[in-house]
Design an enzyme around this catalytic site. Structure first.
Site, mmCIF file in Angstrom:
data_model
loop_
_atom_site.group_PDB
_atom_site.id
_atom_site.type_symbol
_atom_site.label_atom_id
_atom_site.label_comp_id
_atom_site.label_asym_id
_atom_site.label_seq_id
_atom_site.Cartn_x
_atom_site.Cartn_y
_atom_site.Cartn_z
ATOM 1 N N GLU A 128 0.310 -1.119 -0.511
ATOM 2 C CA GLU A 128 0.093 0.363 -0.474
ATOM 3 C C GLU A 128 0.868 1.480 0.438
ATOM 4 O OE1 GLU A 128 -3.205 -0.134 -0.516
ATOM 5 O OE2 GLU A 128 -3.284 -2.383 -0.333
ATOM 6 N N SER A 410 -57.469 -7.246 -8.085
ATOM 7 C CA SER A 410 -58.249 -6.573 -8.099
ATOM 8 C C SER A 410 -58.177 -5.232 -7.307
ATOM 9 C CB SER A 410 -59.781 -7.122 -7.277
ATOM 10 O OG SER A 410 -60.436 -7.485 -8.623
#
Length: 722
Positions: A128, A410
């Site tokens: 890193e 419905s």
């Protein structure tokens, strides 16, 4: 001699002229003051001018940049040892700001420096930030290398310019949202990194970092990852395992060794090993031996570890899923630490809905029968509570509350059929609709009512309250698919085609969508998208507030007339009588989805059962069914299950809420028809289809127009749709 010298100069000048092209006029050289030609002036002053201007511009730019940097630096937040040393878990809170969920599946186990192997520290630094021990928090050489790599198109990119200290600062006090990666934040990040370097040793900084980084699976910190993945402390891991952990923070998702394809995790681990060789931490022989080890070597089975720690996670599971989805849509990375997400969830209501779904107050046909339910506040669209499943023994189950792809039956009729008819065609509630034999337009498919019977000419109110399918299909045809689609889309129920045919009773929706849509009817016609998050506080203390802005989706007259008709659904002997709460002003619509003739299910078997109802304070949509409807079905005797669940929950919710009725807006006019108070849009014309009912004919003293009957129905001359 004097004459010869003069002619010699003339001849020399003539030779000079002869060197020019014939087309160029002769130029007589200027005297240099000594009788000879003057030498040409060197034209290089422009180079010096440009250089001087560049210097000036550089100075100005440098001063401006310094001023901006200083300004940004002065605004940098404070950073403390507590920020650096502790991993601030992202948490979710209810509407009373009580924590309900931590976005971490395990507790973080902090590692002291002496618990971290030297090889792991070397692996992190070598990979890193190789110059970690040489810079003071910001590395100009690293930044220059990152810029060069970015120009060349390397995958290193701009992130490669950040030192370990800068990454620690970002993890500790700044938001990880990509929207917040600004020049200002980069400047503040650099300033704070230098402050950290001034106040802490390199070993302390490295220890902070290794305890802070996210490792995937809800795990933060390398010590915690070691225990979670391998069941061992860091000091007992092999070189290959340490190298894997060191490389994971760059992309925990891609480098996850539990993925089916472990090639990226293997490649990343090997990259770390190579970096360690270059750094001098290990020999090439050690690296070669480690690369021959499988990246899955020593990993534990995470099946049992996947169970979350919080006792109430089963209760809030669905709501949290929806909250995380909304946070991601807003641009936040919820896998990172430091977020405080405040929601609209009423914990008391959430618990009651969960208990009702999993208790004995409502009878479900089997343990496998599922439920999805969403409750919203119609006045602002805030989701008050949400249940995504029942008997949820395995967490992270399907959230049926937001699941689309199941027919709403419905319950879609007020949104797709009758709502648009009132909005665009000005139909009154007593408008005649035909309940007669009918085929979907352009097909040979017959439309059937639930009882396989026809009722002839009935009012729109009767067609809706008795949930007749044929009138709904006829209404959609008359409204037109484009208008119907526009209306239902404005209510948050999306369609990927122009509605028509079977959509009239078969459009897909979720309980979240229906709660939002019916909420718009409840509040008089303004649609609010259902929302979960009220504010998010990022790691640096910045508060982001979120409020949903409502949009007018229908006229107040349409909302009122739909509400008035749907009150009749919740009456004795009506389709949702089980939802009755004595004395409460409420309205709603049920929905049942049957199986097709070719699905080989018993008669009256139900695939999906719905009820969506509302008061002025709450809208609640409920779905019940099975995850595998091809294998299981809801018996006809359980058709009222959603209405029963609604009745229990709404009764509880309305205990301390005003029980107020809806007031007719001044844009509607009441008309008494057969002892029923009907409503029509004031001053608007409408066309009646089918033969008029007896109680729709003009009353004594009324003209056809005054009775609200126009067109061919006024003279009783047609039996078809207009």
């Amino acid at each position: 001699m004097a004459n010869e010298n003069q002619w010699s100069r003339v001849n020399r000048n003539r030779n000079m002229y002869d060197n020019h092209p014939a087309t160029e006029p002769p130029r007589i050289p200027k005297s240099n003051g000594n009788g000879g030609p003057k030498k040409p002036r060197k034209k290089r002053h422009w180079v010096l001018a440009i250089f001087l201007w560049l210097v000036v511009l550089g100075i100005i730019g440098g001063l401006a940049g310094t001023a901006v940097f200083v300004t940004y630096a002065n605004d940098a937040p404070n950073i403390t040892q507590a920020n650096l040393a502790s991993e601030t878990s992202s948490s979710i809170y209810d509407n009373q700001e009580n924590a309900i969920w931590k976005l971490s599946t395990v507790d973080r186990d902090y590692a002291n420096s002496n618990e971290i192997p030297k090889q792991l520290k070397q692996a992190v630094v070598a990979t890193e930030d190789r110059r970690f021990y040489k810079h003071n928090g910001v590395d100009p050489i690293r930044i220059a290398g990152a810029l060069l790599a970015n120009i060349r198109g390397s995958s290193l990119g701009m992130q490669g310019g950040s030192t370990l200290t800068q990454q620690l600062v970002k993890l500790s006090v700044f938001s990880t949202s990509t929207a917040d990666q600004t020049i200002k934040r980069k400047a503040q990040e650099a300033v704070l990194a230098m402050r950290v370097e001034k106040n802490f040793s390199k070993d302390e900084i490295l220890t902070f970092y290794m305890n802070k980084v996210y490792m995937g699976h809800g795990v933060s910190g390398m010590k915690t990852a070691s225990e979670y993945f391998y069941g061992k402390p860091l000091t007992q891991l092999s070189l290959a395992q340490l190298a894997l952990l060191a490389g994971m923070p760059q992309s925990p998702t891609n480098y996850d060794p539990y993925l089916k394809d472990t090639s990226r995790a293997t490649e990343r681990r090997n990259t770390v090993l190579s970096a360690m060789v270059k750094y001098g931490a290990i020999t090439q022989n050690q690296a070669t031996a480690a690369t021959k080890t499988s990246v899955t070597d020593g990993l534990q089975d995470l099946t049992t570890k996947a169970k979350l720690a919080n006792n109430n996670r089963q209760v809030t599971d669905a709501y949290v899923k929806s909250t995380i989805a909304e946070a991601k849509a807003l641009g936040y990375d919820t896998t990172k630490s430091g977020l405080k997400i405040y929601t609209n969830m009423d914990s008391t209501m959430q618990q009651y809905m969960y208990d009702t779904a999993n208790g004995n107050s409502v009878a479900f046909p089997s343990e496998d029968a599922q439920i999805g339910a969403t409750m919203t506040d119609p006045s602002n669209g805030k989701v008050v509570a949400q249940i995504g499943s029942r008997n949820n023994q395995i967490l992270q189950a399907t959230n049926h509350a937001t699941l689309t792809g199941r027919s709403a039956g419905s319950s879609i009729k007020p949104l797709l059929d009758y709502g648009p008819a009132i909005e665009y065609l000005n139909w009154p509630t007593y408008r005649t609709v035909e309940d007669k034999k009918y085929k979907y337009p352009g097909t040979n498919i017959d439309v059937y009512n639930w009882d396989r019977k026809d009722m002839g000419n009935i009012t729109m109110r009767s067609a809706l309250t008795q949930s007749r399918n044929i009138p709904a299909a006829r209404t959609l045809e008359e409204v037109g698919g484009a208008s119907a689609g526009k209306f239902v889309n404005s209510l948050g129920v999306p369609t990927n085609h122009i509605p028509g045919g079977q959509d009239a009773i078969n459009l897909d929706a979720s309980t979240e969508q229906e709660a939002g849509a019916y909420g718009a009817i409840a509040n008089g016609g303004t649609y609010y998208k259902p929302s979960y998050i009220t504010k998010i506080v990022t790691a640096d203390g910045t508060t982001h507030n979120y409020n949903t802005t409502g949009k007018r989706a229908m006229k107040t007259s349409t909302a009122f007339m739909l509400t008035d008709m749907m009150k009749g659904v919740i009456k004795p002997n009506a389709t949702a009588s089980d939802a009755i709460i004595p004395g409460l002003h409420q309205a709603g619509k049920s929905g049942l989805v049957a199986y097709g003739d070719n699905e080989n299910m018993p008669d009256q078997a139900i695939k999906d059962a719905w009820f969506t109802g509302f008061t002025k304070a709450y809208a609640l949509s409920v779905w019940t069914g099975y995850d595998w409807p091809a294998k299981n079905y809801i018996p006809w005797t359980y058709q009222d299950l959603p209405a029963q669940y609604y009745q229990r929950v709404m009764s509880y919710a309305m205990q301390n809420k005003p029980n107020t009725d809806w007031t007719a807006p001044d844009t509607v006019t009441p008309k008494v028809r057969g002892n029923i108070v009907e409503y029509e849009v004031k001053g608007e014309k409408w066309s009646n289809g089918g033969l008029p009912l007896v109680n729709s004919l003009p009353q004594s003293g009324e003209t056809p127009a005054e009775a609200g009957i126009s067109g061919s129905a006024a003279v009783g001359a047609t039996t078809g749709n207009n």
